[in-house]
Design an enzyme around this catalytic site. Structure first.
Site, short mmCIF file in Angstrom:
data_model
loop_
_atom_site.label_atom_id
_atom_site.label_comp_id
_atom_site.label_asym_id
_atom_site.label_seq_id
_atom_site.Cartn_x
_atom_site.Cartn_y
_atom_site.Cartn_z
N HIS A 472 -3.34 -37.98 27.23
CA HIS A 472 -1.90 -37.82 27.12
C HIS A 472 -1.17 -39.13 27.41
CE1 HIS A 472 -2.48 -33.23 28.02
NE2 HIS A 472 -2.83 -33.57 26.80
C1 LIG Z 1 -8.82 -35.99 21.66
C2 LIG Z 1 -7.39 -35.63 21.96
C3 LIG Z 1 -7.08 -34.34 22.38
C4 LIG Z 1 -5.76 -34.00 22.66
N1 LIG Z 1 -5.45 -32.70 22.94
C5 LIG Z 1 -4.16 -32.33 23.03
C6 LIG Z 1 -3.80 -30.95 23.10
O1 LIG Z 1 -4.65 -30.05 23.06
N2 LIG Z 1 -2.49 -30.64 23.19
C7 LIG Z 1 -1.50 -31.60 23.23
O2 LIG Z 1 -0.34 -31.25 23.36
N3 LIG Z 1 -1.82 -32.92 23.15
C8 LIG Z 1 -3.11 -33.29 22.99
N4 LIG Z 1 -3.42 -34.60 22.82
C9 LIG Z 1 -2.33 -35.60 22.85
C10 LIG Z 1 -1.45 -35.61 21.58
O3 LIG Z 1 -2.18 -35.26 20.44
C11 LIG Z 1 -0.84 -37.02 21.41
O4 LIG Z 1 -0.19 -37.38 22.59
C12 LIG Z 1 0.17 -37.07 20.26
O5 LIG Z 1 -0.47 -36.72 19.06
C13 LIG Z 1 0.75 -38.48 20.16
O6 LIG Z 1 1.58 -38.55 19.03
P1 LIG Z 1 2.19 -39.94 18.55
O7 LIG Z 1 3.01 -39.64 17.35
O8 LIG Z 1 2.83 -40.61 19.71
O9 LIG Z 1 0.93 -40.85 18.18
P2 LIG Z 1 -0.28 -40.56 17.21
O10 LIG Z 1 -0.30 -39.13 16.79
O11 LIG Z 1 -1.49 -41.10 17.87
O12 LIG Z 1 0.06 -41.39 15.90
C14 LIG Z 1 0.04 -42.79 15.81
C15 LIG Z 1 -0.39 -43.14 14.39
O13 LIG Z 1 -0.08 -44.50 14.15
C16 LIG Z 1 -1.15 -45.10 13.45
N5 LIG Z 1 -1.08 -46.54 13.71
C17 LIG Z 1 -1.35 -47.18 14.87
N6 LIG Z 1 -1.16 -48.51 14.73
C18 LIG Z 1 -0.75 -48.71 13.46
C19 LIG Z 1 -0.39 -49.87 12.73
N7 LIG Z 1 -0.39 -51.09 13.29
N8 LIG Z 1 -0.05 -49.72 11.41
C20 LIG Z 1 -0.01 -48.49 10.83
N9 LIG Z 1 -0.35 -47.36 11.50
C21 LIG Z 1 -0.70 -47.47 12.80
C22 LIG Z 1 -2.38 -44.42 14.03
O14 LIG Z 1 -3.50 -44.56 13.21
C23 LIG Z 1 -1.90 -42.99 14.18
O15 LIG Z 1 -2.13 -42.23 13.02
C24 LIG Z 1 -4.74 -34.99 22.55
C25 LIG Z 1 -5.04 -36.28 22.13
C26 LIG Z 1 -6.35 -36.61 21.82
C27 LIG Z 1 -6.65 -38.01 21.35
#
Ligand SMILES: Cc1cc2nc3c(=O)[nH]c(=O)nc-3n(C[C@H](O)[C@H](O)[C@H](O)COP(=O)(O)OP(=O)(O)OC[C@H]3O[C@@H](n4cnc5c(N)ncnc54)[C@H](O)[C@@H]3O)c2cc1C
Length: 537
Positions: A472
């Site tokens: 998280h």
């Molecule tokens: C294994 C795992 C299990 C989890 N389980 C849960 C759960 O059960 N319930 C829950 O609520 N949360 C869970 N989480 C946490 C939750 O999924 C994340 O906190 C949330 O998805 C984060 O969203 P975000 O949009 O901030 O980033 P992300 O969803 O990580 O998206 C970031 C995106 O940006 C892309 N990116 C990065 N750098 C670049 C770049 N330079 N150029 C272009 N693209 C780029 C990445 O490839 C990625 O697709 C879990 C996380 C993981 C990893």
């Protein structure tokens, strides 16, 4: 507008980015470009709920980071998976859907962020979900992501009875009036398949002619004019450098690890750090990458005296039968994730629940070297716990001006007395539950840590050696009004810059008490509204 100019350029197609791509392109008025470093979400493992185990170390769909060695965790590096695919971490996560508690968001507002208190954010949570209970004071039955609740394995009833025996209350909706209590988690699935911001928002939106989605597109840096106005991005697409211009805004949604690194690589961050990497300083913003937070969790393993899910999946023929059941009925173990748990107080002095529990009627080990989880060779279950609001703060820093170099991830886990005390309190809570008549009735023995843990010191030592991230990570580009200690304002605009916002888990001023995907998606819905409002002004 030429083919390389867009109104909005969104960097990162994860939990937040997919929502923005949909909402900003919805009216048809704006041309929107979504750039995702990972690939398209084509694998069946991304849809099958238990597929998250397969994706845990998947080299194609996961950035597979390691933290820096953690001083308070016996010097260990902590595995830090992050989604690298359309849908981001929301495409590889465990689908537990929890908003958090009122105080989490009221604290956001109190830190100089008007409009982010619980009453302000509730409508945006509702907008995300199509909840199994339909419309109510707390829920919406007409949002985009299907939120469901499945029946639990019979042994979970013993866990519920154990919580009740210790004086805790049942809660039939962690996303309703209160978070506190024990019960069954909501999950984001639809007809036995993962329902993420990618499947529910982005896929339908991809039909629009004003939305371009580029996968395998690694953004290297944000481009600025002399007035610190974001004008576009440099991108490596399948290894070839290209640039795209943003007429209105560049919106960073690369997640709590990559967004701060990208800002630093673009010259926005602590000036001394940038100088060490010969990066020209566009704007000195020392808080970029600071304030990193995460939940740590540790598992207690038990041998049951009756069948658990271990018995349903231990052998190959059973696995084949379960797969068959999944493929033809979208039911069974492959349609599952952790379902039972709770948010409890470890003492009456706590004002709010301070420990999250997960009760899993399955016990397995994730091999450190990668590969599939190994189901334990007995009828097992696990209870794991994570303190809700840790006070340790860490950082993300770039290690090179080259965006392809992994960042230095230092969550600085367990570095406060508060967090160490909660590690002990959480362990005691698990042990107290295990000592109730209801759990004893179904248990043959505690397998791990067993006799190795008997007092406060050994509980803490166990946590230091055995705990891990529950993935998280957040807070590394925090929202706030103080430009020394935060990165974006309450409109999620980067301090001191124009046409540049951050919209992802990195803007959380403090971590929420539960799993953070739901609040991340709420942030994206609210941000889309703010962006469209400022476009209309
Ligand atoms: C294994 C795992 C299990 C989890 N389980 C849960 C759960 O059960 N319930 C829950 O609520 N949360 C869970 N989480 C946490 C939750 O999924 C994340 O906190 C949330 O998805 C984060 O969203 P975000 O949009 O901030 O980033 P992300 O969803 O990580 O998206 C970031 C995106 O940006 C892309 N990116 C990065 N750098 C670049 C770049 N330079 N150029 C272009 N693209 C780029 C990445 O490839 C990625 O697709 C879990 C996380 C993981 C990893």
């Amino acid at each position: 507008m030429d083919a390389k100019t867009f109104d909005y350029v969104i960097v990162g197609g994860g939990s937040a980015g997919c929502i923005l791509a949909d909402r900003l392109s919805e009216s048809g008025r704006f041309r929107v470009l979504l750039l995702e470093a990972g690939s398209a979400d084509k694998s069946m493992w991304l849809r099958m709920p238990l597929g998250f185990a397969k994706l845990f170390y998947h080299p194609k769909y996961n950035w597979r980071y390691q933290s820096a060695p953690q001083r308070e965790l016996a010097g260990q590096r902590v595995y830090t998976p992050r989604g690298k695919v359309l849908g981001g971490s929301g495409a590889i996560n465990a689908m537990i859907y929890v908003r958090g508690q009122r105080e989490d968001f009221d604290d956001w507002a109190a830190q100089g962020n008007p409009g982010w208190g619980w009453d302000d954010v509730l409508p945006w949570f509702k907008r995300v979900e199509s909840h199994h209970a339909g419309d109510s004071e707390w829920h919406s039955g007409s949002g985009k992501i299907h939120i469901t609740r499945d029946p639990v394995h019979p042994i979970c009833e013993s866990f519920f009875e154990a919580c009740n025996a210790l004086g805790h209350r049942a809660n039939d909706d962690f996303n309703g009036a209160r978070l506190e209590g024990y019960g069954v988690y909501d999950i984001n699935t639809r007809n036995g398949q993962r329902d993420s911001s990618c499947t529910a928002y982005l896929h339908p939106a991809m039909k629009r002619s004003n939305l371009d989605v580029q996968t395998d597109a690694l953004v290297e840096r944000v481009l600025f004019d002399r007035n610190r106005k974001a004008t576009g991005v440099d991108v490596l697409i399948k290894g070839r450098r290209q640039n795209f211009a943003a007429r209105r805004e560049v919106i960073l949604c690369a997640g709590a690890v990559e967004t701060p690194k990208l800002l630093q690589c673009s010259g926005v961050g602590d000036a001394a750090l940038l100088a060490r990497h010969q990066i020209p300083v566009v704007h000195h913003l020392p808080a970029v990458g600071q304030n990193l937070q995460d939940h740590l969790c540790a598992s207690y393993y038990y041998r049951a005296n009756r069948p658990t899910v271990n018995d349903e999946v231990r052998h190959l023929p059973q696995q084949a039968r379960a797969m068959f059941q999944y493929l033809f009925k979208r039911k069974g173990i492959f349609a599952t994730t952790v379902k039972a748990g709770g948010f409890l107080r470890t003492s009456v002095e706590e004002k709010a629940p301070n420990v999250q529990l997960y009760f899993n009627p399955l016990s397995y080990v994730l091999p450190e070297s990668g590969g599939m989880p190994r189901v334990e060779p007995y009828s097992g279950y696990t209870i794991f716990f994570a303190p809700c609001r840790p006070t340790s703060r860490g950082s993300i820093t770039l290690t090179s001006a080259d965006i392809q170099a992994p960042p230095h991830i230092d969550p600085n886990y367990l570095s406060t007395e508060h967090d160490q005390a909660e590690a002990i309190a959480g362990s005691k809570l698990v042990r107290n539950l295990a000592a109730t008549a209801s759990l004893k009735r179904v248990t043959a023995e505690e397998v791990r840590p067993a006799a190795a843990v008997s007092d406060d010191a050994s509980m803490l030592q166990f946590f230091r050696e055995q705990s891990g991230s529950i993935y998280h990570l957040c807070g590394s580009c925090a929202m706030g009004s103080d430009t020394e200690r935060s990165v974006v304002n309450s409109q999620l605009q980067v301090h001191g810059m124009t046409n540049l916002r951050v919209v992802d888990a990195s803007v959380f001023p403090n971590i929420t008490s539960g799993n953070i995907n739901a609040p991340t998606m709420m942030v994206a819905e609210k941000a889309a509204h703010m962006i469209l409002e400022s476009a209309a002004a």
